[in-house]
Each structure stands twice: as C-alpha cells, then as structure tokens.
Design a protein around this motif. Structure first.
Motif, PDB file in Angstrom:
ATOM      1  N   LYS A 176     -49.663   1.478  41.493  1.00  0.00           N
ATOM      2  CA  LYS A 176     -49.443   0.132  41.141  1.00  0.00           C
ATOM      3  C   LYS A 176     -50.631  -0.812  41.144  1.00  0.00           C
ATOM      4  O   LYS A 176     -51.001  -1.545  40.988  1.00  0.00           O
ATOM      5  CB  LYS A 176     -48.018  -0.029  40.680  1.00  0.00           C
ATOM      6  CG  LYS A 176     -47.936  -1.108  39.654  1.00  0.00           C
ATOM      7  CD  LYS A 176     -46.375  -1.851  40.393  1.00  0.00           C
ATOM      8  CE  LYS A 176     -45.836  -3.441  39.770  1.00  0.00           C
ATOM      9  NZ  LYS A 176     -44.928  -3.631  39.693  1.00  0.00           N
ATOM     10  N   ALA A 177     -50.470  -1.190  42.794  1.00  0.00           N
ATOM     11  CA  ALA A 177     -51.106  -2.411  42.910  1.00  0.00           C
ATOM     12  C   ALA A 177     -52.003  -2.245  43.321  1.00  0.00           C
ATOM     13  O   ALA A 177     -53.338  -3.151  42.832  1.00  0.00           O
ATOM     14  CB  ALA A 177     -50.226  -2.539  45.064  1.00  0.00           C
ATOM     15  N   MET A 178     -52.726  -1.058  43.999  1.00  0.00           N
ATOM     16  CA  MET A 178     -54.068  -1.055  43.563  1.00  0.00           C
ATOM     17  C   MET A 178     -54.889  -0.699  42.317  1.00  0.00           C
ATOM     18  O   MET A 178     -55.467  -2.013  41.708  1.00  0.00           O
ATOM     19  CB  MET A 178     -54.752  -0.098  44.431  1.00  0.00           C
ATOM     20  CG  MET A 178     -53.939   0.132  46.131  1.00  0.00           C
ATOM     21  SD  MET A 178     -55.839  -1.003  46.747  1.00  0.00           S
ATOM     22  CE  MET A 178     -57.340  -0.759  45.786  1.00  0.00           C
ATOM     23  N   SER A 179     -54.240   0.086  41.157  1.00  0.00           N
ATOM     24  CA  SER A 179     -54.468  -0.766  39.845  1.00  0.00           C
ATOM     25  C   SER A 179     -55.341  -1.941  39.250  1.00  0.00           C
ATOM     26  O   SER A 179     -55.595  -2.866  38.634  1.00  0.00           O
ATOM     27  CB  SER A 179     -53.373   0.241  39.335  1.00  0.00           C
ATOM     28  OG  SER A 179     -53.314   1.754  39.658  1.00  0.00           O
ATOM     29  N   SER A 180     -53.185  -2.500  39.805  1.00  0.00           N
ATOM     30  CA  SER A 180     -53.298  -4.115  38.934  1.00  0.00           C
ATOM     31  C   SER A 180     -55.105  -4.883  39.981  1.00  0.00           C
ATOM     32  O   SER A 180     -55.138  -5.665  39.262  1.00  0.00           O
ATOM     33  CB  SER A 180     -52.656  -4.217  39.970  1.00  0.00           C
ATOM     34  OG  SER A 180     -51.055  -3.958  39.305  1.00  0.00           O
ATOM     35  N   VAL A 181     -55.221  -4.805  41.073  1.00  0.00           N
ATOM     36  CA  VAL A 181     -56.007  -5.708  41.752  1.00  0.00           C
ATOM     37  C   VAL A 181     -57.614  -5.056  40.937  1.00  0.00           C
ATOM     38  O   VAL A 181     -58.025  -6.101  40.928  1.00  0.00           O
ATOM     39  CB  VAL A 181     -56.144  -5.587  42.708  1.00  0.00           C
ATOM     40  CG1 VAL A 181     -54.845  -6.263  44.007  1.00  0.00           C
ATOM     41  CG2 VAL A 181     -56.272  -4.177  43.661  1.00  0.00           C
ATOM     42  N   THR A 182     -58.018  -3.669  41.100  1.00  0.00           N
ATOM     43  CA  THR A 182     -59.088  -3.176  40.421  1.00  0.00           C
ATOM     44  C   THR A 182     -59.490  -3.906  39.230  1.00  0.00           C
ATOM     45  O   THR A 182     -60.853  -3.613  38.694  1.00  0.00           O
ATOM     46  CB  THR A 182     -59.402  -1.761  41.161  1.00  0.00           C
ATOM     47  OG1 THR A 182     -58.033  -1.052  40.383  1.00  0.00           O
ATOM     48  CG2 THR A 182     -59.178  -1.714  42.428  1.00  0.00           C
ATOM     49  N   GLN A 183     -58.159  -3.381  38.324  1.00  0.00           N
ATOM     50  CA  GLN A 183     -58.280  -3.451  36.547  1.00  0.00           C
ATOM     51  C   GLN A 183     -58.639  -4.730  36.785  1.00  0.00           C
ATOM     52  O   GLN A 183     -59.717  -5.574  35.507  1.00  0.00           O
ATOM     53  CB  GLN A 183     -56.675  -3.479  36.129  1.00  0.00           C
ATOM     54  CG  GLN A 183     -56.905  -1.473  35.864  1.00  0.00           C
ATOM     55  CD  GLN A 183     -55.456  -0.940  35.251  1.00  0.00           C
ATOM     56  OE1 GLN A 183     -54.725  -2.494  34.705  1.00  0.00           O
ATOM     57  NE2 GLN A 183     -54.976  -0.212  35.709  1.00  0.00           N
ATOM     58  N   GLU A 184     -57.823  -6.277  38.083  1.00  0.00           N
ATOM     59  CA  GLU A 184     -57.726  -7.535  37.009  1.00  0.00           C
ATOM     60  C   GLU A 184     -59.653  -7.367  37.534  1.00  0.00           C
ATOM     61  O   GLU A 184     -60.814  -8.677  36.737  1.00  0.00           O
ATOM     62  CB  GLU A 184     -57.407  -8.185  37.990  1.00  0.00           C
ATOM     63  CG  GLU A 184     -57.369 -10.106  37.668  1.00  0.00           C
ATOM     64  CD  GLU A 184     -56.243  -9.428  36.523  1.00  0.00           C
ATOM     65  OE1 GLU A 184     -57.138 -10.517  34.800  1.00  0.00           O
ATOM     66  OE2 GLU A 184     -55.226  -9.051  36.027  1.00  0.00           O
ATOM     67  N   ALA A 185     -60.231  -7.062  38.206  1.00  0.00           N
ATOM     68  CA  ALA A 185     -61.319  -7.276  39.232  1.00  0.00           C
ATOM     69  C   ALA A 185     -62.655  -6.888  38.021  1.00  0.00           C
ATOM     70  O   ALA A 185     -63.641  -6.822  38.795  1.00  0.00           O
ATOM     71  CB  ALA A 185     -61.768  -6.682  40.753  1.00  0.00           C
ATOM     72  N   GLY A 186     -62.516  -5.684  37.595  1.00  0.00           N
ATOM     73  CA  GLY A 186     -63.151  -5.058  36.684  1.00  0.00           C
ATOM     74  C   GLY A 186     -63.789  -3.660  37.200  1.00  0.00           C
ATOM     75  O   GLY A 186     -64.991  -3.373  37.547  1.00  0.00           O
TER      76      GLY A 186
END
Length: 274
Positions: free
Chosen positions: A40-50
């Motif tokens: 969840k954490a890694m998906s959140s940051v990577t999605q925000e960063a593209g």
C-alpha cells in the motif's frame, strides 16, 4: 518542505529520483503479515510520482532494484526502527535502493520509508509521514502528496540544488492553497529569509539554523561540510538567478569560499570560469 532537502547528518542535499520502473522484492521475517501495508505504501508513493511499480517477490528469476527486508525485532538500533539506503553513482538518478524495517515497526515505517525510497530524504516537521513525530503513519498526507508531485514534476531534474528544488516544491504548494495570492507572498517572504539565513550559515556566522539542529544526526563534521556545500549552492543560485537576481560576482565569491573549504564542485566551477 525546505527541511526535506536536508539529510539527517545536517547537510543540504541535491534532488535524486527514479528514472526507471521500480521492481520490488520483499524478504525477511513475517513478510506475509506486513506485505499489504508495504505494498500500500509503495503503491501510494509511486502512483503519486508517476513511476511504475512491479512486485517481483514471487518471481525469483527476475532482478529487483528495490529490496525491502522485514528484520527481527532485535535487529537495527533501538532508536532506528527502519532505514533506507539509496544507491547512485552520481547524485542525480537512483539506480537501486534497499530498506530494512523491524517487524514490530513495519506498520509505522512503511509510508515513511516509501517516501525515502522515492528520493525524498529529509525529515520535515509538520503533517507528513516523514516527521520524526508524525501525526499520521498509515497513509500519505496531503503535504506528502504535494512533495511527491513536485519532486517528480517535469520542472524538477535530478541533481537540482536545494534552492532550485525549493522553487518547484513551493510552487506546487502554492497551487494547493485556496488563497494563492497570499500563499505566493508567504513563499516569497520565506525565500528571502531563508536565503539570508543560509548565507550566514555558509559564512559560519550566527547560530546553527534550526533545520540543521532538527536533522537528527548532525555532527560538527557534518555541519562543517554542510557549510561548504551551502556555499556552493549559493554560488549556483547567484549564477543562475534562483531565488535572487543573477550576480556573477557574488557567485564567484561563494564558489571561492566553498572551494577553499574543499568543495570539489566549487573548484570545478571556478575552473570553468578561467
């Protein structure tokens, strides 16, 4: 957001970020128990960063450029429940990263370390999972999302100095404010006061700035090196006209001060003027 541009040692940092997809592998103890919160954490940051994220934990034949290990509770230092190490040959582009977090602390470390994985290395105060005493740990805050959008915006480049990066981050913050005109005034006042404070810091004058004192692991050697680094960054700011009007004379003065303190980039910059 200015504090996010400072390392724990009390030295200012350049922007580093991913320019490739991230292939993540989880390992260690209790992985099944913590896998969902880490994903969840890694998906959140990577999605925000593209940035695209692939979990290759169950594909041992595939290489990973991000490893996350859940360690036994007795591992690591008592005051350091989790740690991230970024690997790069030059301070511009992240090539690989590794994370360790104790099993009992994975719930509060996942989002904190996920931000570090993306290259955001500081520990700013306020409503962010990067704070040493965060108000929220189970999801990104609005400020975290703003920082990631700025960090990975088209205007940001790997290797940017703190003054260059702060201009991008601050504009991203202004865009989120309901009163953008007032927010712009706040930004401009902050730039002016911070630039003045950093000149005093680089010159060894006055008190050590709060941003350094709050860095967590600052040392006298770190502060000494931080002064030299900041002198170089001030030279770049004057040379390029970042946060201040361009002034070649002032740029050379700061490069000379930083070079005399052993800063190699300042020495190289002076050589290019000759």
């Amino acid at each position: 957001m200015w504090e996010v541009l400072w390392h724990q040692s009390g030295t200012p940092t350049r922007v580093v970020r991913w320019e490739t997809d991230i292939h993540m592998r989880l390992s260690g103890v209790d992985v099944a128990q913590h896998r969902d919160i880490i994903l969840k954490a890694m998906s959140s940051v990577t999605q925000e960063a593209g940035v695209r994220l692939f979990d290759v934990t169950d594909r041992p034949e595939l290489p990973a450029n991000l490893t996350i290990e859940v360690t036994p509770n007795q591992a690591l230092e008592d005051n350091q429940p989790c740690v991230t190490v970024l690997n790069f040959r030059q301070e511009t582009r992240i090539e690989a990263a590794s994370v360790q977090m104790r099993s009992k602390d994975a719930w509060r470390c996942a989002h904190h370390e996920a931000m570090h994985v993306m290259g955001v290395r500081g520990h700013p105060a306020g409503h962010t999972v990067l704070s040493y005493f965060p108000t929220q740990v189970d999801a990104l805050t609005p400020l975290d999302r703003t920082m990631l959008r700025g960090w990975y915006s088209p205007r940001m480049r790997g290797g940017m100095t703190p003054f260059e990066a702060m201009a991008v981050l601050a504009d991203e913050w202004v865009a989120t404010r309901p009163d953008r005109a007032n927010a712009s005034l706040v930004r401009d006042r902050f730039f002016a006061s911070t630039f003045e404070q950093m000149q005093a810091f680089a010159a060894g004058q006055g008190d050590v700035p709060a941003v350094v004192r709050r860095s967590g692991k600052h040392t006298e050697d770190g502060i000494r090196w931080g002064r030299a680094e900041m002198g170089y960054f001030l030279g770049v700011a004057y040379l390029q006209g970042v946060s201040v009007p361009p002034d070649r004379t002032m740029a050379i003065q700061w490069f000379e001060r930083a070079a005399s303190a052993g800063n190699r980039r300042a020495q190289a910059q002076l050589g290019s003027f000759r």
